[in-house]
Write a protein that holds these residues in place. Structure first.
Motif, PDB file in Angstrom:
ATOM      1  N   ALA A  59       0.840  -1.207   0.000  1.00 36.75           N
ATOM      2  CA  ALA A  59       0.000   0.000   0.000  1.00 36.75           C
ATOM      3  C   ALA A  59       0.875   1.257   0.000  1.00 36.75           C
ATOM      4  CB  ALA A  59      -0.937  -0.003   1.204  1.00 36.75           C
ATOM      5  N   LEU A  60       1.941   1.238   0.773  1.00 36.39           N
ATOM      6  CA  LEU A  60       2.859   2.377   0.800  1.00 36.39           C
ATOM      7  C   LEU A  60       3.448   2.609  -0.593  1.00 36.39           C
ATOM      8  CD1 LEU A  60       4.461   4.532   2.383  1.00 36.39           C
ATOM      9  CD2 LEU A  60       6.162   2.753   2.857  1.00 36.39           C
ATOM     10  N   ILE A  61       3.931   1.559  -1.209  1.00 35.67           N
ATOM     11  CA  ILE A  61       4.538   1.675  -2.543  1.00 35.67           C
ATOM     12  C   ILE A  61       3.513   2.158  -3.565  1.00 35.67           C
ATOM     13  CG2 ILE A  61       5.525   0.334  -4.456  1.00 35.67           C
ATOM     14  CD1 ILE A  61       6.856  -1.413  -2.175  1.00 35.67           C
ATOM     15  N   LEU A  62       2.334   1.563  -3.568  1.00 35.53           N
ATOM     16  CA  LEU A  62       1.308   1.966  -4.541  1.00 35.53           C
ATOM     17  C   LEU A  62       0.900   3.422  -4.359  1.00 35.53           C
ATOM     18  CD1 LEU A  62      -0.857  -1.260  -4.612  1.00 35.53           C
ATOM     19  CD2 LEU A  62       0.323  -0.237  -6.574  1.00 35.53           C
ATOM     20  N   ASN A  63       0.826   3.878  -3.111  1.00 38.13           N
ATOM     21  CA  ASN A  63       0.447   5.271  -2.873  1.00 38.13           C
ATOM     22  C   ASN A  63       1.571   6.235  -3.244  1.00 38.13           C
ATOM     23  OD1 ASN A  63      -2.390   5.632  -1.770  1.00 38.13           O
ATOM     24  ND2 ASN A  63      -1.662   3.820  -0.686  1.00 38.13           N
ATOM     25  N   ILE A  64       2.814   5.800  -3.110  1.00 40.45           N
ATOM     26  CA  ILE A  64       3.932   6.615  -3.599  1.00 40.45           C
ATOM     27  C   ILE A  64       3.852   6.723  -5.128  1.00 40.45           C
ATOM     28  CG2 ILE A  64       6.441   6.648  -3.935  1.00 40.45           C
ATOM     29  CD1 ILE A  64       6.644   5.444  -1.060  1.00 40.45           C
ATOM     30  N   VAL A  65       3.601   5.605  -5.793  1.00 39.08           N
ATOM     31  CA  VAL A  65       3.459   5.603  -7.255  1.00 39.08           C
ATOM     32  C   VAL A  65       2.275   6.481  -7.660  1.00 39.08           C
ATOM     33  CG1 VAL A  65       2.969   4.166  -9.287  1.00 39.08           C
ATOM     34  CG2 VAL A  65       4.592   3.372  -7.541  1.00 39.08           C
ATOM     35  N   LEU A  66       1.173   6.379  -6.922  1.00 42.13           N
ATOM     36  CA  LEU A  66       0.011   7.220  -7.222  1.00 42.13           C
ATOM     37  C   LEU A  66       0.362   8.695  -7.080  1.00 42.13           C
ATOM     38  CD1 LEU A  66      -2.952   7.512  -7.977  1.00 42.13           C
ATOM     39  CD2 LEU A  66      -3.506   7.229  -5.540  1.00 42.13           C
ATOM     40  N   ALA A  67       1.062   9.045  -6.015  1.00 45.21           N
ATOM     41  CA  ALA A  67       1.465  10.447  -5.824  1.00 45.21           C
ATOM     42  C   ALA A  67       2.305  10.930  -7.019  1.00 45.21           C
ATOM     43  CB  ALA A  67       2.241  10.601  -4.518  1.00 45.21           C
ATOM     44  N   PHE A  68       3.173  10.069  -7.503  1.00 47.97           N
ATOM     45  CA  PHE A  68       3.976  10.422  -8.674  1.00 47.97           C
ATOM     46  C   PHE A  68       3.081  10.689  -9.885  1.00 47.97           C
ATOM     47  CE2 PHE A  68       6.115   9.142 -12.590  1.00 47.97           C
ATOM     48  CZ  PHE A  68       7.185  10.034 -12.591  1.00 47.97           C
ATOM     49  N   PHE A  69       2.108   9.820 -10.103  1.00 44.88           N
ATOM     50  CA  PHE A  69       1.226   9.964 -11.275  1.00 44.88           C
ATOM     51  C   PHE A  69       0.345  11.209 -11.199  1.00 44.88           C
ATOM     52  CE2 PHE A  69       1.913   5.425 -12.344  1.00 44.88           C
ATOM     53  CZ  PHE A  69       2.101   5.546 -13.716  1.00 44.88           C
ATOM     54  N   VAL A  70      -0.059  11.606 -10.016  1.00 46.42           N
ATOM     55  CA  VAL A  70      -0.986  12.747  -9.893  1.00 46.42           C
ATOM     56  C   VAL A  70      -0.272  14.036  -9.493  1.00 46.42           C
ATOM     57  CG1 VAL A  70      -2.926  11.221  -9.360  1.00 46.42           C
ATOM     58  CG2 VAL A  70      -1.635  12.269  -7.478  1.00 46.42           C
ATOM     59  N   ARG A  71       1.042  14.045  -9.544  1.00 43.53           N
ATOM     60  CA  ARG A  71       1.836  15.165  -9.043  1.00 43.53           C
ATOM     61  C   ARG A  71       1.505  16.505  -9.701  1.00 43.53           C
ATOM     62  NH1 ARG A  71       4.774  12.341 -12.583  1.00 43.53           N
ATOM     63  NH2 ARG A  71       6.141  13.422 -14.057  1.00 43.53           N
ATOM     64  N   SER A  72       0.905  16.515 -10.867  1.00 42.53           N
ATOM     65  CA  SER A  72       0.589  17.774 -11.559  1.00 42.53           C
ATOM     66  C   SER A  72      -0.685  18.433 -11.027  1.00 42.53           C
ATOM     67  CB  SER A  72       0.465  17.529 -13.068  1.00 42.53           C
ATOM     68  OG  SER A  72      -0.661  16.695 -13.331  1.00 42.53           O
ATOM     69  N   GLN A  73      -1.418  17.747 -10.171  1.00 44.11           N
ATOM     70  CA  GLN A  73      -2.656  18.300  -9.612  1.00 44.11           C
ATOM     71  C   GLN A  73      -2.543  18.338  -8.082  1.00 44.11           C
ATOM     72  OE1 GLN A  73      -6.210  16.396 -11.194  1.00 44.11           O
ATOM     73  NE2 GLN A  73      -5.209  16.085 -13.179  1.00 44.11           N
ATOM     74  N   ALA A  74      -2.632  19.535  -7.539  1.00 44.25           N
ATOM     75  CA  ALA A  74      -2.351  19.749  -6.116  1.00 44.25           C
ATOM     76  C   ALA A  74      -3.232  18.931  -5.170  1.00 44.25           C
ATOM     77  CB  ALA A  74      -2.469  21.238  -5.785  1.00 44.25           C
ATOM     78  N   ARG A  75      -4.527  18.937  -5.378  1.00 38.24           N
ATOM     79  CA  ARG A  75      -5.412  18.225  -4.440  1.00 38.24           C
ATOM     80  C   ARG A  75      -5.193  16.719  -4.465  1.00 38.24           C
ATOM     81  NH1 ARG A  75     -11.262  19.558  -4.972  1.00 38.24           N
ATOM     82  NH2 ARG A  75     -11.405  18.480  -3.001  1.00 38.24           N
ATOM     83  N   PRO A  76      -5.205  16.068  -5.636  1.00 41.42           N
ATOM     84  CA  PRO A  76      -4.937  14.636  -5.636  1.00 41.42           C
ATOM     85  C   PRO A  76      -3.557  14.308  -5.058  1.00 41.42           C
ATOM     86  CG  PRO A  76      -5.862  15.298  -7.742  1.00 41.42           C
ATOM     87  CD  PRO A  76      -5.574  16.550  -6.977  1.00 41.42           C
ATOM     88  N   LEU A  77      -2.567  15.153  -5.376  1.00 41.70           N
ATOM     89  CA  LEU A  77      -1.237  14.932  -4.834  1.00 41.70           C
ATOM     90  C   LEU A  77      -1.247  15.041  -3.317  1.00 41.70           C
ATOM     91  CD1 LEU A  77       1.810  14.507  -5.071  1.00 41.70           C
ATOM     92  CD2 LEU A  77       2.040  17.004  -5.390  1.00 41.70           C
ATOM     93  N   GLY A  78      -1.908  16.042  -2.795  1.00 39.87           N
ATOM     94  CA  GLY A  78      -1.979  16.221  -1.340  1.00 39.87           C
ATOM     95  C   GLY A  78      -2.616  15.023  -0.646  1.00 39.87           C
ATOM     96  N   PHE A  79      -3.704  14.528  -1.219  1.00 41.94           N
ATOM     97  CA  PHE A  79      -4.365  13.357  -0.633  1.00 41.94           C
ATOM     98  C   PHE A  79      -3.486  12.114  -0.739  1.00 41.94           C
ATOM     99  CE2 PHE A  79      -8.539  15.660  -1.513  1.00 41.94           C
ATOM    100  CZ  PHE A  79      -8.762  15.957  -0.172  1.00 41.94           C
ATOM    101  N   SER A  80      -2.803  11.958  -1.854  1.00 45.52           N
ATOM    102  CA  SER A  80      -1.904  10.804  -2.014  1.00 45.52           C
ATOM    103  C   SER A  80      -0.753  10.869  -1.020  1.00 45.52           C
ATOM    104  CB  SER A  80      -1.358  10.739  -3.434  1.00 45.52           C
ATOM    105  OG  SER A  80      -2.381  10.434  -4.341  1.00 45.52           O
ATOM    106  N   VAL A  81      -0.194  12.037  -0.848  1.00 46.54           N
ATOM    107  CA  VAL A  81       0.894  12.216   0.117  1.00 46.54           C
ATOM    108  C   VAL A  81       0.380  11.937   1.532  1.00 46.54           C
ATOM    109  CG1 VAL A  81       2.451  13.925   1.147  1.00 46.54           C
ATOM    110  CG2 VAL A  81       2.266  13.736  -1.343  1.00 46.54           C
ATOM    111  N   ALA A  82      -0.840  12.331   1.817  1.00 45.13           N
ATOM    112  CA  ALA A  82      -1.421  12.041   3.132  1.00 45.13           C
ATOM    113  C   ALA A  82      -1.559  10.534   3.344  1.00 45.13           C
ATOM    114  CB  ALA A  82      -2.776  12.742   3.279  1.00 45.13           C
ATOM    115  N   ALA A  83      -1.962   9.806   2.295  1.00 42.01           N
ATOM    116  CA  ALA A  83      -2.052   8.338   2.400  1.00 42.01           C
ATOM    117  C   ALA A  83      -0.669   7.736   2.631  1.00 42.01           C
ATOM    118  CB  ALA A  83      -2.694   7.755   1.142  1.00 42.01           C
TER     119      ALA A  83
END
Length: 151
Positions: A59-83
């Motif tokens: 889950a940690l790895i997948l959420n890091i990968v997700l944060a990378f994929f959504v890094r161009s959008q602040a809100r999704p990135l913020g939520f991913s980083v929170a996860a």
């Protein structure tokens, strides 16, 4: 398409972490005051559950990968980083409180003099991680819900 796959997997694996965590939390009220012999007997049901810890790492790895994929959008990135922060906190809590209790009791087969304090440490660290896992699932879902595909 890759981002949708990562979003899906991050949600599913994050949600799966709630199954063992929720089981620990649900059992807590019935176990916390058991006498030593009964408590140690009940703890035997968790033999083999260590393998489920792989879900946290995944889950940690997948959420890091997700944060990378959504890094161009602040809100999704913020939520991913929170996860990511949630799963990181869970691992820290485990290694700071849960794992030492497992070691001191040899996985609940030996009762040291402070076994009751270790029981509280073990039970409440799992309870805290259940709450944090729930928050992580909420964060990854929010990241996915507020992500907007590029035009």
């Amino acid at each position: 398409m890759a981002i949708r796959t990562v979003q899906f997997l991050a949600i599913i694996v994050s949600a799966l972490t709630l199954i063992p965590a929720g089981a620990h939390l649900a059992a807590l009220p019935n176990k916390i005051d058991l006498p030593q012999a009964e408590y140690f007997t009940v703890q035997g049901i968790y033999r083999g559950w260590a393998a489920l810890g792989a879900l946290w790492a995944l889950a940690l790895i997948l959420n890091i990968v997700l944060a990378f994929f959504v890094r161009s959008q602040a809100r999704p990135l913020g939520f991913s980083v929170a996860a990511v922060a949630c799963f990181s906190a869970m691992i820290i809590i485990f290694y700071h409180w849960t794992f030492p209790a497992n070691q001191a009791t040899q996985n609940w087969t030996v009762a040291p003099a402070n076994w009751q304090a270790l029981r509280q440490q073990w039970e409440y660290s799992h309870a805290a991680n259940t709450v944090i896992a729930f928050l992580a699932v909420c964060f990854v879902a929010l990241s996915t819900l507020c992500w907007k595909p590029p035009h």
